[in-house]
Design a protein around this motif. Structure first.
Motif, PDB file in Angstrom:
ATOM      1  N   GLU A   1      63.306 -55.788   1.225  1.00 14.95           N
ATOM      2  CA  GLU A   1      63.803 -56.440   2.454  1.00 14.95           C
ATOM      3  C   GLU A   1      62.608 -57.079   3.162  1.00 14.95           C
ATOM      4  O   GLU A   1      62.360 -56.844   4.346  1.00 14.95           O
ATOM      5  CB  GLU A   1      64.539 -55.448   3.378  1.00 14.95           C
ATOM      6  CG  GLU A   1      65.787 -54.865   2.779  1.00 14.95           C
ATOM      7  CD  GLU A   1      65.469 -53.760   1.767  1.00 14.95           C
ATOM      8  OE1 GLU A   1      65.990 -53.843   0.640  1.00 14.95           O
ATOM      9  OE2 GLU A   1      64.691 -52.845   2.073  1.00 14.95           O
TER      10      GLU A   1
ATOM     11  N   GLU B   1      60.686 -57.597  -3.076  1.00 13.23           N
ATOM     12  CA  GLU B   1      62.070 -57.863  -3.470  1.00 13.23           C
ATOM     13  C   GLU B   1      62.380 -59.275  -2.951  1.00 13.23           C
ATOM     14  O   GLU B   1      61.793 -60.235  -3.420  1.00 13.23           O
ATOM     15  CB  GLU B   1      62.966 -56.774  -2.876  1.00 13.23           C
ATOM     16  CG  GLU B   1      64.368 -56.752  -3.426  1.00 13.23           C
ATOM     17  CD  GLU B   1      65.242 -55.761  -2.681  1.00 13.23           C
ATOM     18  OE1 GLU B   1      66.079 -55.130  -3.331  1.00 13.23           O
ATOM     19  OE2 GLU B   1      65.128 -55.628  -1.446  1.00 13.23           O
TER      20      GLU B   1
ATOM     21  N   GLU C   1      69.074 -61.731   0.009  1.00 14.21           N
ATOM     22  CA  GLU C   1      69.777 -61.130  -1.130  1.00 14.21           C
ATOM     23  C   GLU C   1      71.160 -61.763  -1.353  1.00 14.21           C
ATOM     24  O   GLU C   1      72.187 -61.079  -1.347  1.00 14.21           O
ATOM     25  CB  GLU C   1      69.848 -59.616  -0.950  1.00 14.21           C
ATOM     26  CG  GLU C   1      68.442 -59.019  -0.946  1.00 14.21           C
ATOM     27  CD  GLU C   1      68.389 -57.524  -0.699  1.00 14.21           C
ATOM     28  OE1 GLU C   1      69.407 -56.856  -0.890  1.00 14.21           O
ATOM     29  OE2 GLU C   1      67.313 -57.040  -0.313  1.00 14.21           O
TER      30      GLU C   1
ATOM     31  N   GLU D   1      69.602 -53.626  -8.311  1.00 11.46           N
ATOM     32  CA  GLU D   1      70.438 -52.653  -7.599  1.00 11.46           C
ATOM     33  C   GLU D   1      71.858 -53.163  -7.362  1.00 11.46           C
ATOM     34  O   GLU D   1      72.806 -52.382  -7.354  1.00 11.46           O
ATOM     35  CB  GLU D   1      69.786 -52.273  -6.261  1.00 11.46           C
ATOM     36  CG  GLU D   1      69.632 -53.452  -5.306  1.00 11.46           C
ATOM     37  CD  GLU D   1      68.933 -53.088  -3.987  1.00 11.46           C
ATOM     38  OE1 GLU D   1      68.293 -52.036  -3.918  1.00 11.46           O
ATOM     39  OE2 GLU D   1      69.050 -53.891  -3.048  1.00 11.46           O
TER      40      GLU D   1
HETATM   41 CA    CA Z   1      67.354 -54.542  -1.207  1.00  7.81          CA
END
Ligand code: CA
Ligand code: NOJ
Length: 705
Positions: free
Chosen positions: A486, A504, A176, A510
């Motif tokens: 994750e 994801e 991320e 988010e």
């Molecule tokens: Ca996440």
């Protein structure tokens, strides 16, 4: 799933002679554009080169393995045998970006053996496609080599130019990160070693994670990744900025002094290189799924691609909480908030989402924070045994909600936040999936926030690769499809296990709700489309209409226009697409919401109409079943004007085109919700001019009249 049209043409030319006389083998792709050569140097070290239309793409690059329990495997090798063969089939995706997929390649298999004791054997197999290649290593069964404890895989990719590179750091624990755009020689991953908004992160080397995409001044586009990551560790690529070279570095563990443990015989994942003369070719390529094995779980018609709403964004905004007592503030990762009594997953609130979805052609509702344990997840070390995935909070009547949904034609999407407590999750899975099966729930979103338990493991190491893959296999036994957050990165395993629906594995929507760095900048998604998206479906969760949400958070916002949020339903591929905003924000904007209501979610064909990595992209997709088309176009922080030809439409048919475009004064920051909607009749000879604002986009539905 049936392989309807399989034409296999296999020609095998085996050159068998006593090694080490054979020094070189070469094969090209079916159209000859991509050529691979493998040779041995004087010390018996194997190396390869890749050419595209006679340009050298990968120059002399060596292979090799280091082991804890054996000497390295990288020299004194001889070529025992080489085989070439061709393969051509067309298989069908049960759901996907397109229905029929051509899998056409030439294979070069090179059998190597050490010329000195212990005379170990090892094969390298190349599959060469017109749009790139994959290669993997096979460790055949052999005497005196029973188990390989791999301390490192040393696969090199020596590039010949200082490519413009779109990369994220080689984090062992999370993907991320924001993509960075630099030349290859300027990559510095270590500067991102600490990021305040990540619940876990570990970047030990100047390495990048894959897919990593590169663009040359000559227009050559490359993307490096891997396919079929099974019982092995994620491959990051260490960057040698001086020699313009990449080398595999596997993700390890603090609990062992090797990175992969495998019994022989076994094969590694495929190391892949996509090659294209334009950016769109990378998106249209099916190389990654093609390199995976066919469906092993049979009929998956129990999973239907769908749009979904959910009790989700409201927690990220801070309107409600996951935990019943409201003592957790996940948006700032603290546990000292005052009890709020704002629990989101109540029977009443979920029924509101079900009613709204039923009215609007949306088939799923995700409910997060429904089960006990959320008071004790982020920030706690003792997370094993906290979540059980079957016990609802007292204000949530799971059975009643399921019954109500069924009455309205809406299915729930289950949520299993494991908090990375993997032993608890593995133990609970049969019970949890059996509950889902008894309720007729066919999809679960899983989550692995926080540092992995057992301590010392990383999200991308072999231990976790097996956790993720075992979860998918177990879920299939209960007719459950998995959308992992994750996660381990996608490597095309959805072909083999088509209950792997999305994941994801990127900075999703988010981050716009709470990131301390201003969220995802306008260039984020025009990079994602050519990097992360090449790996597989993304649960990005688009569709935020209340772009500034000042009533909840003054310092955060979505950094796109409203029209771009609509375009994302077409640009970003996933068989589950969330309408992520709150019901009240959609109800206040029925006109743009019509696009979300109409847009397809399962495709017969995908065409990339234009695009440049990191700048813009326009994608057209044809819906399965209806033959309607949908177009999405997005840009970075720059405005763009495109003329889109509609020659992909069925000739002679009329379509109603509804165009959702940025208003004249639209701007991602200054005026993000300015949108214009226009309706006209078009056919395959029509052209549409699109003007995209800064951070803007356009969405078009083309419905047959
Ligand atoms: Ca996440
Ligand atoms: C992180 C996930 O990405 C997000 O979608 C989810 O809401 C939270 N974890 C809680 O599970």
């Amino acid at each position: 799933m049936k392989n309807l049209f399989i034409f296999i043409f296999a020609a095998t030319f085996a050159f068998s002679c006593s090694y080490p006389k054979l020094k070189k083998a070469e094969t090209s792709s079916p159209n000859q554009a991509v050529r691979v050569s493998i040779q041995l140097n004087k010390e018996g070290k194997p190396f390869y080169q890749v050419f595209y239309k006679n340009k050298t793409i990968i120059d002399t690059s060596f292979f090799g393995f280091d082991f804890k329990n054996a000497i390295s495997f990288d020299k004194n090798l001889g070529i025992v045998k080489t085989d070439t063969s061709s393969f051509d089939e067309t298989w069908q995706m049960p759901w996907g970006e397109q229905l029929n997929v051509v899998n056409h390649y030439n294979e070069l298999r090179v059998e190597l053996q050490e010329t000195v004791a212990p005379k170990r054997k090892f094969n390298i197999v190349f599959r060469i496609y017109d749009d790139g290649l994959g290669f993997r290593y096979e460790f055949p069964q052999q005497p005196n080599f029973d188990t390989a404890l791999i301390t490192e895989e040393n696969t090199q990719f020596n590039l010949t130019k200082d490519y413009k590179t779109f990369w994220i750091p080689g984090d062992w624990d999370i993907y991320e990160h924001l993509y960075r755009t630099t030349s290859l020689s300027k990559i510095n991953a270590l500067q991102y070693a600490h990021h305040k908004d990540l619940a876990q992160t570990y970047i030990p080397e100047n390495a990048v994670n894959t897919p990593v995409t590169m663009v040359g001044e000559d227009g050559i586009h490359l993307s490096f990744h891997e396919a079929a990551l099974v019982d092995y560790a994620d491959m990051t690529l260490k960057v040698d900025t001086t020699n313009l070279s990449l080398k595999s570095v596997l993700v390890g563990s603090e609990n062992r002094d090797y990175k992969v443990e495998r019994k022989l015989p076994f094969e590694t994942p495929w190391r892949t290189i996509q090659i294209s003369e334009n950016a769109g070719g990378l998106i249209e390529s099916r190389l990654i799924v093609n390199l995976n094995e066919p469906n092993k779980i049979g009929d998956v018609s129990w999973f239907k691609p769908m749009k979904y709403t959910g009790v989700w964004w409201e927690m990220h905004l801070g309107k409600s909480t996951w935990d019943y007592s409201g003592i957790q503030d996940m948006t700032s990762f603290t546990t000292d908030a005052k009890p709020s009594g704002k629990h989101g997953a109540t029977t009443e609130n979920v029924k509101k989402y079900i009613d709204f979805s039923a009215k609007n052609n949306i088939k799923g509702v995700l409910v997060e924070g429904w089960n006990t344990g959320w008071e004790h997840w982020i920030g706690f070390e003792d997370r094993e045994g906290v979540f059980d995935f079957v016990t609802p909070y007292p204000d949530y009547d799971l059975k009643e909600v399921v019954r109500y949904g069924r009455e309205k034609g809406v299915e729930l999407i289950m949520h299993h936040e494991t908090s990375a407590a993997t032993e608890t999750y593995a133990k609970q899975q049969d019970t949890a999936f059996a509950l889902m099966k008894s309720l007729g729930i066919h999809a679960v979103k899983t989550g692995y926030v926080g540092k992995i338990l057992p301590k010392g493991e990383y999200h991308h190491g072999q231990y976790m690769v097996n956790q993720y893959n075992n979860t998918v296999i177990k879920a299939a036994q209960y007719q459950v499809a998995v959308n992992a957050h994750e996660p381990i990165k996608a490597t095309g395993l959805r072909r083999t296990f088509p209950n792997t629906i999305a994941r994801e594995g990127l900075r999703g929507q988010e981050f716009n709700a709470w990131a301390s760095d201003g969220g995802n900048p306008p260039e984020h998604l025009p990079i994602i489309a050519f990097t992360r998206m090449l790996a597989g479906p993304i649960d990005f969760t688009p569709g935020i209409f209340n772009i500034k949400f000042n009533e909840y958070k003054k310092d955060n916002q979505v950094n796109t226009t409203l029209a771009q949020q609509l375009a994302l339903y077409v640009v970003i591929y996933s068989p589950v697409q969330m309408a992520a905003d709150l019901v009240e924000h959609y109800e206040a904007n029925p006109k743009p919401f019509q696009f979300i209501k109409d847009v397809g979610v399962d495709w017969e064909q995908t065409k990339v109409l234009n695009g440049e990595v990191g700048d813009y992209v326009t994608i057209a997709r044809k819906e399965r079943g209806t033959g309607n088309w949908f177009v999405g176009s997005i840009t970075d922080e720059n405005t763009r004007t495109f003329t889109i030809g509609l020659s992909f439409l069925e000739v002679g048919k009329k379509y109603t085109a509804t165009i959702y475009k940025d208003g004249k004064d639209a701007h991602w920051d200054k005026n993000p919700t300015s949108i214009e909607i226009e309706t006209l009749t078009v056919d395959s000879t029509s052209k549409i001019e699109l003007h995209l604002a800064e951070g803007g986009g356009a969405a078009i539905s083309l419905i047959k009249q």
